[in-house]
Design a protein around this motif. Sequence first.
Motif, mmCIF file in Angstrom:
data_model
loop_
_atom_site.group_PDB
_atom_site.id
_atom_site.type_symbol
_atom_site.label_atom_id
_atom_site.label_comp_id
_atom_site.label_asym_id
_atom_site.label_seq_id
_atom_site.Cartn_x
_atom_site.Cartn_y
_atom_site.Cartn_z
ATOM 1 N N SER A 49 20.837 102.666 18.171
ATOM 2 C CA SER A 49 21.002 104.076 17.838
ATOM 3 C C SER A 49 19.807 104.856 18.338
ATOM 4 C CB SER A 49 21.126 104.237 16.315
ATOM 5 O OG SER A 49 21.340 105.592 15.961
ATOM 6 N N CYS A 50 19.985 106.169 18.483
ATOM 7 C CA CYS A 50 18.852 107.037 18.818
ATOM 8 C C CYS A 50 19.049 108.386 18.142
ATOM 9 C CB CYS A 50 18.672 107.198 20.317
ATOM 10 S SG CYS A 50 19.978 108.103 21.151
ATOM 11 N N ILE A 51 17.939 109.107 18.039
ATOM 12 C CA ILE A 51 17.961 110.435 17.426
ATOM 13 C C ILE A 51 17.051 111.360 18.214
ATOM 14 C CG2 ILE A 51 16.125 109.859 15.768
ATOM 15 C CD1 ILE A 51 17.699 111.586 13.710
ATOM 16 N N ALA A 61 25.588 102.668 19.130
ATOM 17 C CA ALA A 61 26.361 101.642 19.824
ATOM 18 C C ALA A 61 27.717 101.519 19.131
ATOM 19 C CB ALA A 61 25.619 100.312 19.777
ATOM 20 N N ASP A 62 28.738 101.191 19.906
ATOM 21 C CA ASP A 62 30.082 101.071 19.330
ATOM 22 C C ASP A 62 30.124 100.060 18.187
ATOM 23 O OD1 ASP A 62 31.915 101.481 22.473
ATOM 24 O OD2 ASP A 62 31.070 102.951 21.072
ATOM 25 N N SER A 63 29.319 99.034 18.295
ATOM 26 C CA SER A 63 29.341 97.954 17.302
ATOM 27 C C SER A 63 28.842 98.387 15.922
ATOM 28 C CB SER A 63 28.517 96.764 17.790
ATOM 29 O OG SER A 63 27.180 97.164 18.035
ATOM 30 N N VAL A 64 28.132 99.519 15.848
ATOM 31 C CA VAL A 64 27.571 99.943 14.558
ATOM 32 C C VAL A 64 28.094 101.303 14.102
ATOM 33 C CG1 VAL A 64 25.478 98.631 15.064
ATOM 34 C CG2 VAL A 64 25.497 101.104 15.450
ATOM 35 N N LYS A 65 28.902 101.950 14.929
ATOM 36 C CA LYS A 65 29.423 103.270 14.554
ATOM 37 C C LYS A 65 30.185 103.203 13.241
ATOM 38 C CE LYS A 65 29.892 105.529 19.038
ATOM 39 N NZ LYS A 65 30.831 105.951 20.108
ATOM 40 N N GLY A 66 29.905 104.187 12.397
ATOM 41 C CA GLY A 66 30.561 104.240 11.100
ATOM 42 C C GLY A 66 29.898 103.392 10.035
ATOM 43 N N ARG A 67 28.953 102.557 10.433
ATOM 44 C CA ARG A 67 28.255 101.690 9.462
ATOM 45 C C ARG A 67 26.775 102.027 9.372
ATOM 46 N NH1 ARG A 67 27.806 96.397 10.380
ATOM 47 N NH2 ARG A 67 27.890 96.565 12.653
ATOM 48 N N PHE A 68 26.165 102.417 10.484
ATOM 49 C CA PHE A 68 24.734 102.710 10.527
ATOM 50 C C PHE A 68 24.523 104.215 10.651
ATOM 51 C CE2 PHE A 68 23.047 98.469 12.510
ATOM 52 C CZ PHE A 68 23.734 97.747 11.539
ATOM 53 N N THR A 69 23.445 104.688 10.049
ATOM 54 C CA THR A 69 23.082 106.098 10.155
ATOM 55 C C THR A 69 21.593 106.211 10.423
ATOM 56 O OG1 THR A 69 24.812 106.715 8.570
ATOM 57 C CG2 THR A 69 23.101 108.338 9.024
ATOM 58 N N ILE A 70 21.259 106.923 11.494
ATOM 59 C CA ILE A 70 19.862 107.156 11.827
ATOM 60 C C ILE A 70 19.475 108.548 11.340
ATOM 61 C CG2 ILE A 70 20.354 108.089 14.131
ATOM 62 C CD1 ILE A 70 17.828 106.622 15.130
ATOM 63 N N SER A 71 18.251 108.677 10.859
ATOM 64 C CA SER A 71 17.758 109.975 10.400
ATOM 65 C C SER A 71 16.247 110.012 10.596
ATOM 66 C CB SER A 71 18.119 110.217 8.933
ATOM 67 O OG SER A 71 17.525 109.236 8.100
#
Length: 126
Positions: A49-51, A61-71
């Motif tokens: 992920s990036c911000i 990344a598609d593998s973590v979409k909907g599960r991981f959140t970057i802030s």
Amino acid sequence: QLQLVESGGGLVQPGGSLRLSCAASGFTLDSCAIGWFRQAAGKEREGVSCISRSGGNTNYADSVKGRFTISRDNAKNTVYLQMNSLKPEDTAVYYCAAAPVTVQRMCAMTYRYDYWGQGIQVTVSS
């Protein structure tokens, strides 16, 4: 001395959650896009992920979409990665990295990341 330090890793059961933190010292993170990367044993490092500098743009990344959140909290000079619904395949060493950029509202995991943390282990297992 410019430094990034990750914390919050550990062992968690499948379906559980962890929050990783990335704290900077020696420079201010608000001048950088921040990325999280991971490397599993025997595999190449991959972008997670990036911000953006402003925090208004994120990518996953598609593998973590909907599960991981970057802030990010620029006042605390810290970036976070909230990881929910963890799976065994999320097991890896996780790294945060900083890319000094001028663009405020974009990020990409293909940026040149000049500063890296030492990495922290995340293990998802029952």
